[in-house]
Each structure stands twice: as structure tokens, then as C-alpha cells.
Scaffold this active site. Structure first.
Site, mmCIF file in Angstrom:
data_model
loop_
_atom_site.group_PDB
_atom_site.id
_atom_site.type_symbol
_atom_site.label_atom_id
_atom_site.label_comp_id
_atom_site.label_asym_id
_atom_site.label_seq_id
_atom_site.Cartn_x
_atom_site.Cartn_y
_atom_site.Cartn_z
ATOM 1 N N GLU A 1 -5.075 -5.487 10.748
ATOM 2 C CA GLU A 1 -4.066 -4.446 10.947
ATOM 3 C C GLU A 1 -4.332 -3.737 12.272
ATOM 4 O OE1 GLU A 1 -2.191 -3.182 6.987
ATOM 5 O OE2 GLU A 1 -3.904 -1.897 7.324
ATOM 6 N N LYS B 1 0.040 4.259 -0.173
ATOM 7 C CA LYS B 1 -0.625 5.417 0.451
ATOM 8 C C LYS B 1 -0.501 6.640 -0.458
ATOM 9 C CE LYS B 1 0.470 3.439 4.903
ATOM 10 N NZ LYS B 1 0.270 3.540 6.330
ATOM 11 N N HIS C 1 -9.413 0.768 5.167
ATOM 12 C CA HIS C 1 -8.104 0.921 5.814
ATOM 13 C C HIS C 1 -8.276 1.819 7.040
ATOM 14 C CE1 HIS C 1 -3.983 2.257 6.495
ATOM 15 N NE2 HIS C 1 -3.607 1.170 5.833
ATOM 16 N N GLY D 1 2.482 2.024 10.763
ATOM 17 C CA GLY D 1 3.380 3.171 10.592
ATOM 18 C C GLY D 1 4.093 3.571 11.880
ATOM 19 N N SER E 1 3.677 -2.348 10.295
ATOM 20 C CA SER E 1 5.134 -2.282 10.434
ATOM 21 C C SER E 1 5.837 -3.594 10.049
ATOM 22 C CB SER E 1 5.513 -1.855 11.850
ATOM 23 O OG SER E 1 5.018 -0.541 12.111
ATOM 24 N N ASN F 1 0.866 -1.188 0.000
ATOM 25 C CA ASN F 1 0.000 0.000 0.000
ATOM 26 C C ASN F 1 0.899 1.233 0.000
ATOM 27 O OD1 ASN F 1 -1.826 2.044 0.537
ATOM 28 N ND2 ASN F 1 -2.148 1.452 2.686
ATOM 29 N N GLU G 1 -6.685 4.234 8.140
ATOM 30 C CA GLU G 1 -6.549 5.684 7.882
ATOM 31 C C GLU G 1 -7.844 6.238 7.303
ATOM 32 O OE1 GLU G 1 -2.908 5.376 5.652
ATOM 33 O OE2 GLU G 1 -1.867 4.782 7.501
HETATM 34 C C1 PEP Z 1 -0.651 -0.079 5.983
HETATM 35 O O1 PEP Z 1 -0.667 1.043 5.523
HETATM 36 O O2 PEP Z 1 -1.573 -0.852 5.701
HETATM 37 C C2 PEP Z 1 0.463 -0.486 6.840
HETATM 38 C C3 PEP Z 1 0.408 -1.670 7.392
HETATM 39 O O3 PEP Z 1 1.485 0.419 7.010
HETATM 40 P P1 PEP Z 1 2.929 0.117 7.662
HETATM 41 O O4 PEP Z 1 3.448 -1.156 7.047
HETATM 42 O O5 PEP Z 1 3.754 1.306 7.322
HETATM 43 O O6 PEP Z 1 2.719 -0.031 9.145
#
Ligand code: PEP
Length: 262
Positions: free
Chosen positions: A171, A15, A99, A177, A217, A13, A101
Site C-alpha cells: 500500500e 477503518k 497498516h 485515501g 484508492s 478495511n 495509519e
Molecule cells: C486502506 O485503508 O488500506 C486503503 C487502501 O484505503 P483506500 O482504499 O481508501 O485508499
């Protein structure tokens, strides 16, 4: 002998990152490296503006294309929105839905997730539906309750053929992040719970074939122990997907775990 698991599903992703030339370059590097990890399913999820550039860069490779969001109507007076048929037309096979976000910053709810996931399916896309708890819920011991609510409302009314085309990404919001990953045990507990809920509602075959990704992460250094867990089928990767070596490294480490007998 334990049967080999199917290869990992690894989606990046991107973003709100990368201009056209950067997106094309990164996609080209990833496509060139994909034969090294050919048993994995690799999917790139760039911003809308870069879908066409990425589609061109991965043409002829086994890399799949996805988008980060969609609207539930096919067309109309919805300024700023993009529909499932438009994404299909742009070469997408996948689309992220819900997601964290989008949920936290743009007011998405389990009800909008339900509408969007249905719209994705109707357009012939596989929705990658994200679920996960915030830190306060985990600290209060309410993680599984939160996940249950997201699954029940997010997939309310879905038939078995529909659910079989859905990919679920667990997640934990506190791990996205932040550099703070769920431990393999923490992630496995939730993944096993999700699979059990699918089994309760749709039966053993649908549950055992379901693809349940972990995100938060993920890096090459933690993908091996995570993928060794029985119910983790792959990863949704944010930050580390913006670097071809890290992203392919995650797939490589997951494949190493996949090849080992459990
Ligand atoms: C994501 O945006 O779905 C995500 C898991 O980000 P990150 O790997 O940066 O934590």
C-alpha cells in the site's frame, strides 16, 4: 494455454467507520451479493465494536472476517488492547498488521509488526501485513529499498510454514485515501520485487503461492487493469469498501481480468 489464476482476494478495511446497525446492514448486503463473485475470497475488516454484528450478518456465507489490529500478548494488564486469541474467539480468520495509519499515527514500527504478525500466527489467524513507501521515498527513488527494510525487519526470523500463512499488502502511503492510485506498472514493479524477495528467502513454491494484495484508492474502475498484472493477487480496499456495490464491483472487475487469458 495460460493457466487460470486463482480468484482474487478482496478485503475491505472499514477503518473507524460504522455503528452496529450500519455495519450489520452493509455486511448483510455484501454477503447477499457474494454468490455473484463466488470465485473471489471476500473478507470484511470492521472496527472491533462491530465484529460480532458482522459475524452474525455473514454467518452461513463465504465471507471471511478480519480485525484491524491486535496486541502481541494473549492477555494481561494492557488496557485498550485486544489479543489474537480474543479475535479468533470473535470469529476472525484474518487481522491487519502494520497498516500505514497505525505506523504513521500510532508509532508502529517494523519491530512491532514482527511481534504482532507472530502473535497472529500463534493464535491461528492469517496476518495481512501492510508495507509501502511514502511519497518522498518514491520521489527519491527509494521505494524498493524501503520495502526491503520493511520485509526484512517485519518478517525477520519467520520460518517457511509461517510465511506461507502471511498475506502481504503493498500500500503506497501516497495512494491511501487520496484518490491517487499507483499505475498498474508501478504496483507490479513492487509486487514482483516482493515475490522475488520471498523466493530468495523461502524458495519458489512459497513465493509463487504467496498472496500479495495492492491497496490505495482501489475502485471498480481501476481494479481490472491492476488485477491484470501478473503479481497482483487482490486488493485491500478502504473507502470503496464502505459501499456494497463498489466493493463487490471491485471483485467483479478483478474476476473479469482473472478469466481472461493472458
Ligand atoms: C486502506 O485503508 O488500506 C486503503 C487502501 O484505503 P483506500 O482504499 O481508501 O485508499
Amino acid at each position: 494455454m495460460t493457466p487460470m489464476r486463482p480468484g482474487p482476494f478482496v478485503a475491505g478495511n472499514w477503518k473507524m467507520h460504522l455503528k452496529l446497525s450500519e455495519a450489520g446492514e452493509l455486511a448483510g448486503k455484501i454477503a447477499a451479493a457474494v454468490p455473484e463473485v463466488s470465485e473471489a475470497t471476500i473478507v470484511l475488516i470492521p472496527p472491533f465494536t462491530a465484529l460480532n454484528a458482522v459475524a452474525g450478518a455473514i454467518a452461513g456465507s463465504d465471507v471471511g472476517l478480519g480485525a484491524q489490529d491486535l496486541f502481541w500478548d494473549d492477555q494481561g494488564a494492557f488496557t485498550g488492547e485486544v489479543s489474537g486469541p480474543m479475535l479468533k474467539d470473535a470469529g476472525c480468520a484474518y487481522v491487519l498488521v502494520g497498516h500505514s495509519e497505525r505506523r504513521q499515527l500510532f508509532g508502529e514500527t517494523d519491530e512491532t509488526v514482527n511481534r504482532k504478525a507472530r502473535a497472529a500466527l500463534a493464535a491461528g489467524l492469517s496476518p495481512i501485513v501492510c508495507v509501502g513507501e511514502v511519497l518522498a521515498e518514491r520521489d527519491a527513488g527509494r521505494t524498493l529499498e524501503r520495502i526491503d527494510g520493511q520485509l526484512a525487519r517485519g518478517f525477520g526470523g519467520f520460518s517457511r510454514p509461517e510465511i506461507e500463512r502471511v498475506i502481504i499488502a503493498y500500500e503506497p502511503v501516497w495512494a491511501i485515501g487520496t484518490g491517487r492510485t499507483a499505475s498498474p506498472g508501478q504496483a507490479e514493479e513492487v509486487h514482483a520485487h516482493i515475490r522475488k524477495r520471498l523466493e530468495d528467502s523461502y524458495g519458489n513454491d512459497a513465493a509463487s503461492c504467496a498472496i500479495i494484495l495492492y491497496g490505495g484508492s482501489v475502485k471498480p474502475a481501476n481494479s481490472y487493469p491492476l488485477f491484470r498484472e501478473k503479481n497482483i493477487d487482490g486488493f485491500l480496499v478502504g473507502g470503496a469498501s464502505l459501499d456494497a456495490d463498489s466493493f463487490i464491483g471491485i471483485a467483479r472487475e478483478a474476476l473479469r481480468a482473472c478469466r481472461e487469458e493472458k
